[in-house]
Scaffold this motif. Structure first.
Motif, PDB file in Angstrom:
ATOM      1  N   GLY A  52       0.912  -1.400   0.108  1.00  0.00           N
ATOM      2  CA  GLY A  52       0.003   0.120   0.121  1.00  0.00           C
ATOM      3  C   GLY A  52       0.433   1.311  -0.246  1.00  0.00           C
ATOM      4  O   GLY A  52       0.652   2.760   0.659  1.00  0.00           O
ATOM      5  N   VAL A  53       2.007   1.399  -0.995  1.00  0.00           N
ATOM      6  CA  VAL A  53       2.857   2.196  -0.919  1.00  0.00           C
ATOM      7  C   VAL A  53       3.127   2.644  -2.777  1.00  0.00           C
ATOM      8  O   VAL A  53       3.726   2.143  -3.187  1.00  0.00           O
ATOM      9  N   VAL A  54       2.664   3.982  -2.379  1.00  0.00           N
ATOM     10  CA  VAL A  54       3.727   5.236  -3.799  1.00  0.00           C
ATOM     11  C   VAL A  54       4.875   5.301  -3.337  1.00  0.00           C
ATOM     12  O   VAL A  54       5.287   6.184  -2.734  1.00  0.00           O
ATOM     13  N   ARG A  55       5.452   4.946  -4.427  1.00  0.00           N
ATOM     14  CA  ARG A  55       7.539   5.685  -4.162  1.00  0.00           C
ATOM     15  C   ARG A  55       7.726   6.795  -5.137  1.00  0.00           C
ATOM     16  O   ARG A  55       6.963   6.514  -6.578  1.00  0.00           O
ATOM     17  N   VAL A  56       8.171   7.777  -4.863  1.00  0.00           N
ATOM     18  CA  VAL A  56       8.587   8.713  -6.112  1.00  0.00           C
ATOM     19  C   VAL A  56      10.169   9.145  -5.366  1.00  0.00           C
ATOM     20  O   VAL A  56      10.355   9.307  -4.545  1.00  0.00           O
ATOM     21  N   MET A  57      10.778   8.543  -6.533  1.00  0.00           N
ATOM     22  CA  MET A  57      12.303   9.128  -6.763  1.00  0.00           C
ATOM     23  C   MET A  57      12.140  10.625  -7.281  1.00  0.00           C
ATOM     24  O   MET A  57      11.627  11.635  -7.720  1.00  0.00           O
ATOM     25  N   THR A  58      13.443  11.234  -5.752  1.00  0.00           N
ATOM     26  CA  THR A  58      13.684  12.820  -6.755  1.00  0.00           C
ATOM     27  C   THR A  58      14.534  13.161  -5.831  1.00  0.00           C
ATOM     28  O   THR A  58      15.486  12.268  -5.511  1.00  0.00           O
ATOM     29  N   VAL A  59      14.707  14.688  -5.472  1.00  0.00           N
ATOM     30  CA  VAL A  59      16.182  15.440  -4.343  1.00  0.00           C
ATOM     31  C   VAL A  59      15.526  15.687  -3.329  1.00  0.00           C
ATOM     32  O   VAL A  59      14.354  16.666  -3.263  1.00  0.00           O
ATOM     33  N   ALA A  60      16.178  16.085  -1.896  1.00  0.00           N
ATOM     34  CA  ALA A  60      15.833  16.314  -1.286  1.00  0.00           C
ATOM     35  C   ALA A  60      15.485  17.455  -1.357  1.00  0.00           C
ATOM     36  O   ALA A  60      14.682  18.146  -0.534  1.00  0.00           O
ATOM     37  N   TRP A 114      11.325   0.217 -16.973  1.00  0.00           N
ATOM     38  CA  TRP A 114      12.694   0.399 -18.320  1.00  0.00           C
ATOM     39  C   TRP A 114      13.625   0.666 -17.885  1.00  0.00           C
ATOM     40  O   TRP A 114      14.523   0.145 -18.982  1.00  0.00           O
ATOM     41  N   SER A 115      14.219   1.744 -17.372  1.00  0.00           N
ATOM     42  CA  SER A 115      15.727   1.985 -17.347  1.00  0.00           C
ATOM     43  C   SER A 115      15.663   2.630 -15.634  1.00  0.00           C
ATOM     44  O   SER A 115      13.995   3.144 -15.714  1.00  0.00           O
ATOM     45  N   ALA A 116      16.545   3.334 -15.364  1.00  0.00           N
ATOM     46  CA  ALA A 116      16.848   3.280 -14.523  1.00  0.00           C
ATOM     47  C   ALA A 116      16.239   4.778 -13.908  1.00  0.00           C
ATOM     48  O   ALA A 116      16.890   5.686 -14.988  1.00  0.00           O
ATOM     49  N   PRO A 117      16.517   5.620 -12.546  1.00  0.00           N
ATOM     50  CA  PRO A 117      15.921   7.061 -12.572  1.00  0.00           C
ATOM     51  C   PRO A 117      17.132   7.717 -12.079  1.00  0.00           C
ATOM     52  O   PRO A 117      17.893   6.905 -12.516  1.00  0.00           O
ATOM     53  N   PRO A 118      16.936   9.490 -12.668  1.00  0.00           N
ATOM     54  CA  PRO A 118      18.462   9.833 -12.673  1.00  0.00           C
ATOM     55  C   PRO A 118      18.930   9.119 -11.233  1.00  0.00           C
ATOM     56  O   PRO A 118      18.410   8.961 -10.488  1.00  0.00           O
ATOM     57  N   ASN A 119      19.974   9.692 -11.187  1.00  0.00           N
ATOM     58  CA  ASN A 119      20.760   9.846 -10.099  1.00  0.00           C
ATOM     59  C   ASN A 119      21.795  10.582  -9.754  1.00  0.00           C
ATOM     60  O   ASN A 119      22.705  11.371  -9.251  1.00  0.00           O
ATOM     61  N   PRO A 120      20.929  12.021  -9.260  1.00  0.00           N
ATOM     62  CA  PRO A 120      21.701  13.605  -9.004  1.00  0.00           C
ATOM     63  C   PRO A 120      22.457  13.199  -7.474  1.00  0.00           C
ATOM     64  O   PRO A 120      21.879  12.251  -6.839  1.00  0.00           O
ATOM     65  N   PRO A 121      22.248  13.829  -7.035  1.00  0.00           N
ATOM     66  CA  PRO A 121      23.077  14.429  -5.466  1.00  0.00           C
ATOM     67  C   PRO A 121      22.147  14.482  -4.934  1.00  0.00           C
ATOM     68  O   PRO A 121      21.574  15.373  -5.190  1.00  0.00           O
ATOM     69  N   ARG A 123      19.259  11.972  -3.560  1.00  0.00           N
ATOM     70  CA  ARG A 123      18.945  11.242  -4.110  1.00  0.00           C
ATOM     71  C   ARG A 123      17.871  10.965  -2.695  1.00  0.00           C
ATOM     72  O   ARG A 123      18.619  10.642  -2.253  1.00  0.00           O
ATOM     73  N   VAL A 124      17.051  11.456  -3.293  1.00  0.00           N
ATOM     74  CA  VAL A 124      15.827  11.045  -2.039  1.00  0.00           C
ATOM     75  C   VAL A 124      14.633   9.846  -2.432  1.00  0.00           C
ATOM     76  O   VAL A 124      13.876  10.266  -4.137  1.00  0.00           O
ATOM     77  N   VAL A 125      13.661   9.104  -1.778  1.00  0.00           N
ATOM     78  CA  VAL A 125      12.349   8.244  -1.656  1.00  0.00           C
ATOM     79  C   VAL A 125      10.943   9.177  -1.043  1.00  0.00           C
ATOM     80  O   VAL A 125      11.633   8.965  -0.034  1.00  0.00           O
TER      81      VAL A 125
END
Length: 138
Positions: A52-60, A114-121, A123-125
């Protein structure tokens, strides 16, 4: 999220809504700014129906992460729309930089898109513990 605030079970989502949420669309993420006004942004996200969890990749440093960091446990919602069908998932949001949580977010993102997300300094979820589901036409 403390154990006392954790959900004991994931919300019920129909199989057609689950299939819709597995399609590689983007969604709109809504968080609340410190002044209470909504901040809405298009994002790629993943839905973990079992947890029951949504995840969004972003930066702090992003506005969406800062909104949740300013008010831990505040409400957040993600809405995926395609034509006249949509699903909105809403719940308490949190930001995590814990390596295991970020790695899980990355793994699920790569699987869905179908591809990895960006990996900026920095990075958080963002994780949303979904407790409300709204659906139309799925």
């Amino acid at each position: 999220m403390s154990k006392s605030k954790q959900r004991t079970k994931a919300p019920v989502v129909s199989s057609t809504a689950e299939a819709f949420l597995a399609e590689p669309h983007v969604g709109t993420l809504t968080t609340l700014r410190p002044d209470g006004s909504p901040h809405v942004v298009a994002v790629r996200f993943t839905w973990d129906g079992d947890a029951g969890v949504v995840r969004v990749m972003t930066v702090a440093s992003s506005r969406k992460a800062r909104n949740l960091l300013a008010t831990p446990g505040s409400r957040a919602a993600i809405c995926q729309v395609a034509g006249f069908s949509w699903v909105t998932l809403e719940g308490a949001g949190r930001v995590s930089e814990e390596p295991e949580r970020v790695a899980e977010g990355v793994r699920r993102y790569a699987q869905r898109y179908w591809s990895a997300p960006p990996n900026p300094p920095g990075r958080v979820v963002i994780e949303i513990a979904v407790d409300k589901v709204m659906v139309l036409n799925t």
